[in-house]
Design an enzyme around this catalytic site. Structure first.
Site, PDB file in Angstrom:
ATOM      1  CB  ALA A   1      -0.897   0.027   1.352  1.00 23.87           C
TER       2      ALA A   1
ATOM      3  CD  GLU B   1       2.024  -5.333   5.593  1.00 28.49           C
ATOM      4  OE1 GLU B   1       2.456  -6.238   5.990  1.00 28.49           O
ATOM      5  OE2 GLU B   1       1.125  -5.468   4.538  1.00 28.49           O
TER       6      GLU B   1
ATOM      7  N   GLY C   1       0.469  -4.900   0.827  1.00 30.96           N
ATOM      8  CA  GLY C   1      -0.576  -4.839   0.121  1.00 30.96           C
ATOM      9  C   GLY C   1      -0.266  -5.553  -1.479  1.00 30.96           C
TER      10      GLY C   1
ATOM     11  CD  GLU D   1      -2.320  -7.133   2.983  1.00 30.50           C
ATOM     12  OE1 GLU D   1      -1.881  -6.228   2.551  1.00 30.50           O
ATOM     13  OE2 GLU D   1      -2.744  -7.421   4.125  1.00 30.50           O
TER      14      GLU D   1
HETATM   15  N1  CAA Z   1       4.640   3.221  -0.646  1.00 30.39           N
HETATM   16  C1  CAA Z   1       5.080   4.302  -1.274  1.00 30.39           C
HETATM   17  N2  CAA Z   1       6.005   4.452  -1.944  1.00 30.39           N
HETATM   18  C2  CAA Z   1       6.793   3.524  -2.226  1.00 30.39           C
HETATM   19  C3  CAA Z   1       6.286   2.360  -1.564  1.00 30.39           C
HETATM   20  C4  CAA Z   1       5.389   2.109  -0.653  1.00 30.39           C
HETATM   21  N3  CAA Z   1       4.872   1.001  -0.369  1.00 30.39           N
HETATM   22  N4  CAA Z   1       7.488   1.211  -2.040  1.00 30.39           N
HETATM   23  C5  CAA Z   1       8.493   2.030  -2.639  1.00 30.39           C
HETATM   24  N5  CAA Z   1       8.210   3.297  -2.784  1.00 30.39           N
HETATM   25  C6  CAA Z   1       8.820   4.424  -3.462  1.00 30.39           C
HETATM   26  C7  CAA Z   1       9.944   4.727  -2.861  1.00 30.39           C
HETATM   27  O1  CAA Z   1       9.863   5.587  -1.667  1.00 30.39           O
HETATM   28  C8  CAA Z   1      10.807   5.248  -3.930  1.00 30.39           C
HETATM   29  O2  CAA Z   1      10.338   6.772  -4.218  1.00 30.39           O
HETATM   30  P1  CAA Z   1      11.346   7.833  -4.379  1.00 30.39           P
HETATM   31  O3  CAA Z   1      12.105   7.556  -5.442  1.00 30.39           O
HETATM   32  O4  CAA Z   1      10.525   9.149  -4.477  1.00 30.39           O
HETATM   33  O5  CAA Z   1      11.997   7.927  -3.002  1.00 30.39           O
HETATM   34  C9  CAA Z   1      10.564   4.517  -5.061  1.00 30.39           C
HETATM   35  O6  CAA Z   1       9.464   3.739  -4.666  1.00 30.39           O
HETATM   36  C10 CAA Z   1      11.591   3.465  -5.402  1.00 30.39           C
HETATM   37  O7  CAA Z   1      11.879   2.487  -3.962  1.00 30.39           O
HETATM   38  P2  CAA Z   1      13.082   2.413  -3.367  1.00 30.39           P
HETATM   39  O8  CAA Z   1      14.163   3.715  -3.556  1.00 30.39           O
HETATM   40  O9  CAA Z   1      12.979   2.090  -1.823  1.00 30.39           O
HETATM   41  O10 CAA Z   1      13.627   1.240  -4.227  1.00 30.39           O
HETATM   42  P3  CAA Z   1      14.789  -0.001  -3.621  1.00 30.39           P
HETATM   43  O11 CAA Z   1      14.895  -0.850  -4.627  1.00 30.39           O
HETATM   44  O12 CAA Z   1      15.771   0.688  -2.898  1.00 30.39           O
HETATM   45  O13 CAA Z   1      13.955  -0.659  -2.196  1.00 30.39           O
HETATM   46  C11 CAA Z   1      11.955  -2.005  -1.595  1.00 30.39           C
HETATM   47  C12 CAA Z   1      12.767  -1.624  -2.817  1.00 30.39           C
HETATM   48  C13 CAA Z   1      12.669  -2.856  -0.770  1.00 30.39           C
HETATM   49  C14 CAA Z   1      10.773  -2.548  -1.887  1.00 30.39           C
HETATM   50  C15 CAA Z   1      11.693  -0.546  -0.807  1.00 30.39           C
HETATM   51  O14 CAA Z   1      11.269   0.192  -1.740  1.00 30.39           O
HETATM   52  C16 CAA Z   1      10.729  -0.817   0.349  1.00 30.39           C
HETATM   53  O15 CAA Z   1      11.079  -1.358   1.501  1.00 30.39           O
HETATM   54  N6  CAA Z   1       9.197  -0.434   0.160  1.00 30.39           N
HETATM   55  C17 CAA Z   1       8.319  -0.500   1.144  1.00 30.39           C
HETATM   56  C18 CAA Z   1       7.679  -1.790   1.331  1.00 30.39           C
HETATM   57  C19 CAA Z   1       6.765  -1.798   2.421  1.00 30.39           C
HETATM   58  O16 CAA Z   1       6.765  -1.679   3.628  1.00 30.39           O
HETATM   59  N7  CAA Z   1       5.658  -2.302   2.100  1.00 30.39           N
HETATM   60  C20 CAA Z   1       4.499  -2.592   3.072  1.00 30.39           C
HETATM   61  C21 CAA Z   1       3.756  -1.102   2.867  1.00 30.39           C
HETATM   62  S1  CAA Z   1       2.162  -1.111   4.174  1.00 30.39           S
HETATM   63  C22 CAA Z   1       1.043  -2.013   3.421  1.00 30.39           C
HETATM   64  O17 CAA Z   1       0.905  -2.576   2.474  1.00 30.39           O
HETATM   65  C23 CAA Z   1       0.050  -2.024   4.604  1.00 30.39           C
HETATM   66  C24 CAA Z   1      -1.041  -2.965   3.841  1.00 30.39           C
HETATM   67  O18 CAA Z   1      -1.013  -4.196   4.319  1.00 30.39           O
HETATM   68  C25 CAA Z   1      -2.220  -2.473   3.452  1.00 30.39           C
END
Ligand code: CAA
Length: 258
Positions: free
Chosen positions: A66, A132, A109, A112
């Site tokens: 998400a 998360e 998400g 999911e």
């Molecule tokens: N939401 C918003 N933006 C996101 C995102 C997310 N879930 N995942 C990645 N992005 C964005 C980053 O912020 C980045 O944007 P900027 O260039 O503007 O900074 C861009 O996508 C590229 O990401 P990274 O630079 O982080 O890429 P990476 O290759 O270094 O890392 C990754 C990849 C390990 C997937 C890392 O992006 C990450 O950890 N993302 C978040 C994963 C996460 O925590 N997901 C769970 C979300 S909460 C949820 O989903 C709740 C639910 O159940 C409903």
């Protein structure tokens, strides 16, 4: 076809394809993506010419979760009153079979969403997880429930409590994915599976999907009874007559989807 901003849609033969397309955010599922995926899936579901729906992302990310930046400023009242993420239930209600083709990250998400789909195919570069907890939240689109049903309590607990990712091999061993394919062949394989499904009788495929899904909702005795009643009802369809006649006459069936 409807114009979407965050997804691409396409149709090949009887297969509808939804491609998540927010590369700048690794396909993070903001509310617009959610609305568009659901609208596209419902449109395919209404179309009798579509017998299967493929949902996929990019090579690097199916979806990285998400959208954290969109979620961040919200209060309890915001998310409660808008009943955040309940709309994804509409995707689970789609009756046409769905195939998730997962390459790269399927996190939060994203994992999911893949688990809402009926068949989950993974590229050998796929990474699954429910991270998360690292953000101070828990899964919100059914992850704690669907992951637990798919891989069992111990692994679901470990993934939800540590936020660790698992690779495609581990996901297949655990029963989360139906098959791993080389990442380069993922979409072709997904289309081939979807074509096979779409070549079956659509109403019978819907009934098969409904019967399998019933296993998650009910006791064994009730589920077996449900299956038997559906099995009986199928003898009122033209496609049961055609399917069995074709076998006996040693020819390919020509299903009428009726
Ligand atoms: N939401 C918003 N933006 C996101 C995102 C997310 N879930 N995942 C990645 N992005 C964005 C980053 O912020 C980045 O944007 P900027 O260039 O503007 O900074 C861009 O996508 C590229 O990401 P990274 O630079 O982080 O890429 P990476 O290759 O270094 O890392 C990754 C990849 C390990 C997937 C890392 O992006 C990450 O950890 N993302 C978040 C994963 C996460 O925590 N997901 C769970 C979300 S909460 C949820 O989903 C709740 C639910 O159940 C409903």
């Amino acid at each position: 076809m409807t114009e979407y901003q965050t997804i691409l849609t396409d149709q090949k033969n009887r297969v509808g394809i939804i491609t998540l397309n927010r590369p700048e955010a690794l396909n993070a599922l903001n509310l617009q993506v959610m609305r568009e995926v659901i609208e596209a899936a419902q449109a395919f579901d209404r179309d009798p010419e579509i017998g299967c729906i493929v949902i996929t992302g990019s090579a690097k990310a199916f979806a990285a979760g998400a959208d954290i930046k969109e979620m961040q400023p919200n209060t309890y009242m915001d998310v409660y009153l808008q009943d955040w993420f309940s709309a994804w239930d509409r995707l689970a209600e789609v009756r046409t079979p769905t195939v998730a083709a997962v390459s790269g990250y399927a996190l939060g998400g994203g994992c999911e969403l893949a688990m809402i789909c009926d068949v989950l195919l993974a590229g050998d570069n796929a990474k699954f997880g429910q991270p998360e907890i690292k953000l101070g939240v828990i899964p919100g689109i059914g992850g704690s429930q669907r992951l637990t049903r798919a891989v069992g309590k111990a692994k679901a607990m470990e993934l939800c409590l540590t936020g660790r990712m698992m690779d495609a091999e581990e996901a297949e061993r655990a029963g989360l994915v139906s098959r791993i394919v080389p990442a380069a062949d993922l979409l072709d394989e997904a289309m081939s599976v979807a074509d096979t499904i779409a070549g079956m009788s659509l109403p019978i495929a819907m009934m098969a999907k409904e019967a399998v899904n019933r296993a998650f909702e009910t006791t064994l005795a009730e589920g077996v009874r449900f299956e038997r009643r559906v099995f009986h009802a199928i003898f009122a369809t033209a496609d049961q007559k055609e399917g069995m006649a074709a076998f006996v006459e040693k020819r390919k069936p020509s299903f009428q989807h009726r």
